[in-house]
Design an enzyme around this catalytic site. Sequence first.
Site, short mmCIF file in Angstrom:
data_model
loop_
_atom_site.label_atom_id
_atom_site.label_comp_id
_atom_site.label_asym_id
_atom_site.label_seq_id
_atom_site.Cartn_x
_atom_site.Cartn_y
_atom_site.Cartn_z
N PHE A 1 -11.07 5.76 -3.16
CA PHE A 1 -10.09 5.05 -2.18
C PHE A 1 -9.66 5.85 -1.18
CE2 PHE A 1 -5.11 4.91 -0.86
CZ PHE A 1 -5.16 3.56 -0.23
N ASP B 1 -6.88 8.47 -11.87
CA ASP B 1 -5.82 7.44 -10.55
C ASP B 1 -5.16 6.37 -11.44
OD1 ASP B 1 -4.99 6.17 -9.20
OD2 ASP B 1 -6.07 7.29 -7.46
N TYR C 1 5.39 2.34 -6.20
CA TYR C 1 5.22 0.74 -6.34
C TYR C 1 4.93 -0.28 -6.03
CZ TYR C 1 2.00 3.72 -2.04
OH TYR C 1 0.46 3.77 -1.30
N LYS C 2 3.28 -0.24 -6.34
CA LYS C 2 2.50 -1.94 -6.76
C LYS C 2 2.93 -2.39 -8.39
CE LYS C 2 -0.92 1.42 -4.32
NZ LYS C 2 -2.35 2.25 -4.19
N ARG D 1 -8.62 -10.40 -1.46
CA ARG D 1 -7.33 -9.98 -2.47
C ARG D 1 -6.61 -10.47 -2.74
NH1 ARG D 1 -6.31 -2.98 -3.18
NH2 ARG D 1 -4.40 -3.42 -2.07
C1 PLP Z 1 -2.17 2.95 -3.01
C2 PLP Z 1 -3.46 4.35 -3.68
C3 PLP Z 1 -3.47 5.07 -3.24
C4 PLP Z 1 -1.75 5.78 -2.19
O1 PLP Z 1 -1.54 6.80 -2.88
P1 PLP Z 1 -0.12 7.07 -2.14
O2 PLP Z 1 -0.16 8.53 -1.90
O3 PLP Z 1 1.52 7.09 -3.02
O4 PLP Z 1 0.59 6.27 -0.77
C5 PLP Z 1 -3.79 6.40 -3.63
N1 PLP Z 1 -4.41 6.38 -4.31
C6 PLP Z 1 -5.20 4.83 -5.04
C7 PLP Z 1 -6.36 4.23 -5.97
C8 PLP Z 1 -4.51 3.56 -4.08
O5 PLP Z 1 -4.64 2.41 -4.57
#
Ligand code: PLP
Length: 410
Positions: free
Chosen positions: A125, A196, A221-222, A369
Amino acid sequence: MTTRDECLALDAADTLAPLREEFSLNDGEIYLDGNSLGPVSKAVSTRVSDVIERQWAKGLVRSWNDASWMDLPTRLGDRIAPLIGAKPGEVLVADTLTILLAKLIGAALEQRTNRDVVLTDAVNFHSDLYIVEAMAKRAGRPITVKAINRDDLASELSADVALVMLTHVDFRSGEMLDLAGITDQVHRAGSLMLWDFAHSAGAVPLDVDGANVDFAAGCGYKYLNGGPGSPAFLYVRSAWQNFLQNPLPGWLGHARPFDFEPTFVAADGIRSFITSSPSIVALAALDGALDVFDSVSMSDLRTKSLQLTDLFLELVEARLPGVFDVVTPREHEKRGSHVALAHPDAYGIIQALIARRVVGDFRAPDLARFGFTPLYLRFVDVYDAVEILANVLETGAHRDPTFATRNPVT
Ligand SMILES: *Cc1c(COP(=O)(O)O)cnc(C)c1O
């Protein structure tokens, strides 16, 4: 091909089916985006109203004590702990995921000062890639970040590698990595492992304890359904807790915050990773969201999740043979809880689906997705979603010119 009646029968026999009642879902809509933003549950509304109308409105500043607001980051951490296989006191809820990754990267690099390489996944990400680069630059010694092909990890590991940071379920493909196997491989090279769990927590069973994971962080939030911008969580193995230093110290991670001492002295345990005042309304939402997990096991959720993704893959292949390149692995042990289909018109397909009340999302450059959350999705939802998808492709609805321009959030 599985029929709609068979799907209805699967729903009738599904022991998790009653959990759907806990959520506020839109009638007539099929929500396949809980991997991006989980829906609100009734317990969230109750808990947030109570915090606003009673604890905040009436209690005011007294509620920091009377409602134990200061304990929420660790109390919620202890609620998330069983979902990831952690022990009490090993998980903290605070900040957002990118910030928590920064804290863990900074802390981990201080534990391997004779090593100067960090390995991460080139297709990680983007936020993970930005923050690891930024923390490496500020490490106080020259650090090289190598964004590798994760399949080459074995050959990239060496006595120079301080830390390996990987995302357990790939946000694009949905591929799930081998938590225990990779952690062990990294440890055998003398390196530390940071996972992560953005697309794993609440979606797949995790055993950080059994897998000997050093550090991890994930989203609220996921799949945990904590609400937009919900605080995230971090995991620090208890064995590390007395060594690790939060690189972003703040007053609430101090051993004695209300002594207002000019010098930082870390609180015991996981609390030292707190920086600032906890976001109480947001934590109340996450607290409510976690209620639904009290009555289910991650292994039961996993069983249904695999049934749902299997069904989706089967129906897509039967109804739309050869239309998509299915990038999500077939093997159960390599699959998270979402499915990604590659198609040159993926953006238009997702927009046409949303217009027909099937909500998925688009990930550039060409992925449609679909997240499958067993807490509230029914087998018949999967069936109906594929029928609507087939209808979009058959009618060419996805080529509508209104779908030519992209929304800021896809
Ligand atoms: C959704 C996501 C994030 C986003 O993180 P925030 O900082 O909380 O917005 C980071 N890494 C991965 C792999 C994600 O899927």
